[in-house]
Scaffold this motif. Sequence first.
Motif, short mmCIF file in Angstrom:
data_model
loop_
_atom_site.label_atom_id
_atom_site.label_comp_id
_atom_site.label_asym_id
_atom_site.label_seq_id
_atom_site.Cartn_x
_atom_site.Cartn_y
_atom_site.Cartn_z
N TYR A 294 -15.24 32.12 -62.22
CA TYR A 294 -15.32 32.29 -60.77
C TYR A 294 -14.40 33.43 -60.31
O TYR A 294 -14.81 34.32 -59.56
CB TYR A 294 -14.92 30.97 -60.13
CG TYR A 294 -14.94 30.93 -58.62
CD1 TYR A 294 -16.12 31.08 -57.90
CD2 TYR A 294 -13.77 30.71 -57.90
CE1 TYR A 294 -16.14 31.01 -56.52
CE2 TYR A 294 -13.76 30.64 -56.52
CZ TYR A 294 -14.95 30.79 -55.82
OH TYR A 294 -14.97 30.70 -54.45
N LEU A 295 -13.15 33.40 -60.78
CA LEU A 295 -12.19 34.43 -60.35
C LEU A 295 -12.54 35.80 -60.91
O LEU A 295 -12.32 36.82 -60.25
CB LEU A 295 -10.78 34.03 -60.81
CG LEU A 295 -10.18 32.78 -60.16
CD1 LEU A 295 -8.80 32.48 -60.73
CD2 LEU A 295 -10.11 32.92 -58.64
N ARG A 298 -16.52 36.88 -59.30
CA ARG A 298 -16.60 37.04 -57.83
C ARG A 298 -15.55 37.99 -57.29
O ARG A 298 -15.79 38.70 -56.31
CB ARG A 298 -16.48 35.69 -57.13
CG ARG A 298 -17.79 34.91 -57.09
CD ARG A 298 -17.66 33.67 -56.23
NE ARG A 298 -18.95 33.04 -56.04
CZ ARG A 298 -19.78 33.27 -55.03
NH1 ARG A 298 -19.44 34.14 -54.10
NH2 ARG A 298 -20.93 32.66 -54.93
N PHE A 299 -14.36 37.98 -57.90
CA PHE A 299 -13.24 38.71 -57.30
C PHE A 299 -12.64 39.76 -58.22
O PHE A 299 -11.73 40.49 -57.81
CB PHE A 299 -12.16 37.72 -56.85
CG PHE A 299 -12.69 36.61 -55.98
CD1 PHE A 299 -13.13 36.87 -54.68
CD2 PHE A 299 -12.79 35.31 -56.45
CE1 PHE A 299 -13.64 35.85 -53.89
CE2 PHE A 299 -13.29 34.29 -55.67
CZ PHE A 299 -13.72 34.56 -54.37
N TYR A 301 -10.72 39.62 -60.94
CA TYR A 301 -9.36 39.48 -61.47
C TYR A 301 -9.36 39.68 -62.98
O TYR A 301 -10.29 39.28 -63.69
CB TYR A 301 -8.80 38.09 -61.16
CG TYR A 301 -8.41 37.89 -59.71
CD1 TYR A 301 -7.32 38.56 -59.17
CD2 TYR A 301 -9.13 37.02 -58.89
CE1 TYR A 301 -6.96 38.38 -57.84
CE2 TYR A 301 -8.78 36.83 -57.57
CZ TYR A 301 -7.69 37.52 -57.04
OH TYR A 301 -7.34 37.32 -55.74
N ALA A 356 -13.78 36.49 -48.84
CA ALA A 356 -14.41 37.53 -49.66
C ALA A 356 -13.37 38.39 -50.39
O ALA A 356 -13.59 38.83 -51.52
CB ALA A 356 -15.29 38.41 -48.79
N VAL A 357 -12.23 38.62 -49.74
CA VAL A 357 -11.15 39.40 -50.36
C VAL A 357 -9.88 38.55 -50.26
O VAL A 357 -9.05 38.75 -49.37
CB VAL A 357 -10.96 40.77 -49.67
CG1 VAL A 357 -9.91 41.59 -50.43
CG2 VAL A 357 -12.27 41.52 -49.59
N PRO A 358 -9.67 37.61 -51.18
CA PRO A 358 -8.52 36.70 -51.07
C PRO A 358 -7.22 37.38 -51.48
O PRO A 358 -7.19 38.25 -52.36
CB PRO A 358 -8.88 35.58 -52.05
CG PRO A 358 -9.73 36.23 -53.08
CD PRO A 358 -10.52 37.29 -52.34
N THR A 359 -6.14 36.96 -50.84
CA THR A 359 -4.81 37.37 -51.27
C THR A 359 -4.34 36.41 -52.37
O THR A 359 -4.91 35.32 -52.52
CB THR A 359 -3.82 37.32 -50.11
OG1 THR A 359 -3.68 35.95 -49.68
CG2 THR A 359 -4.33 38.16 -48.93
#
Length: 472
Positions: A294-295, A298-299, A301, A356-359
Amino acid sequence: MSPAPIEHADGLPQPQRNQAILTIALGITMAVVDSAIANVALPTIAADLNASPAFSIWIVNGYQLAITISLLPLASLGEIVGYRRVYLVGLALFTLASAFCALAHTLPLLTFARIIQGFGAAGIMSVNSALVRFTYPRSLLGRGIGINALVVAFSAAVGPTIAAGILAVGSWPWLFAINVPLGVATLALGWRSLPHTTPASHSFDWQSAGLSAITFGVGIAAIDSGHGEATITCLVQFTIAIIAGALLVYRETHMTSPLLPVDLLRIPVFGLSIATSIASFCGQMLAFVAIPFYLQSRFGYSAVHMGLLITPWPIAVACAAPLAGRLVEHYPAGLLGGIGLTLFACGLGALAFLPAVPTPLDVVWRMALAGAGFGLFQTPNNRTMIAAAPRERSGGASGMLGTARLLGQTTGAALVALFLGRYPIDGTRIALLTGVGFALCGAMLSMLRLSPAGARGAEQVRVQDDQRLRGD
């Protein structure tokens, strides 16, 4: 010289108690960590031994399968010959097999050694909670279970880190060789400190042990094959597991001390605790397997960032588990479990709906909330399962506790694979939301223990144990 084989009425005296719990913690740490390190090292081992990925997976599967098929039989054997003996023999077998793993130079030899290591790990895991019950006095049992839950959670969390650290400075055989001196030291400590228990009078039921191995071994193989094998193979495996399971249950209902603890499952609070455990560990594994994908997908990382962002989860478990062990001495386990699993569900739900753009803070507090909720649930639930069983059936309760965890985790992992295969884009979010559903189901099951019907049987068990301790 070994201590006299005397069963202490209500826990061990100090300092023997601290030595015993250290032995139990070291043994379970090695067994749990070895479950995790092989996953990380698998590509390295396969390349070094010139093995195909499909065959090398048996380094992991052989270990897990050995634990699966022998957990309940070894728990039953512990009631007959003593939990201490099963634990020490399992630890010795685990240590010898670790040396064999380190020396193995072909994949078949390594796989064989891992299977033997799995049987040793099952000896440790099957009677682990039963030994905790006889180590701590009843008034401190919640704290003992809390420490045990903390050790299991911490070991599972640091396993991949330990593996990465060892592989950074040495070759893969050191992953197994490190267990040898640690195992020998733990054996020496356990020989002096682990509690003796009164052996049961009944004999070991080999037929039930065989049926149990077929039921859980083939059943979990069917769950695992549901997302990769042909449909007919999966159906045949499920059919075999169901037939063996039906024969096992029929046989066990006619036994006074059944290997599959159907007598304990008739105690409402025990049955509800087992169901709560299966649902919660299914939700946990759905999250554990899905979150890295997921991380990353989607993002974006990296592996290092993901490791850091996931770290608050085990830290929160480490903080919540001992606290829950103290709280359960004053508040009902059903209430604590219900609150904990609700918080766990909230944490998973919040992760599923990250911006959508998590810290980093957006991810960290959600991880911590999920971990704290799970830690608040796990200790009270485990304590309830162990305390709801008569002392002479502690082995059956301990074995069923491990089996419930394994069933939940296996089902959760299989569901993630199914979702990722069918929904490549949204599969990870679907897995997290499914985890929310299992967590809320577990919370409802936990709260049912607060009702008079749900608590029925536990008080009777406590009265019988009190009479036994007083010698009535």
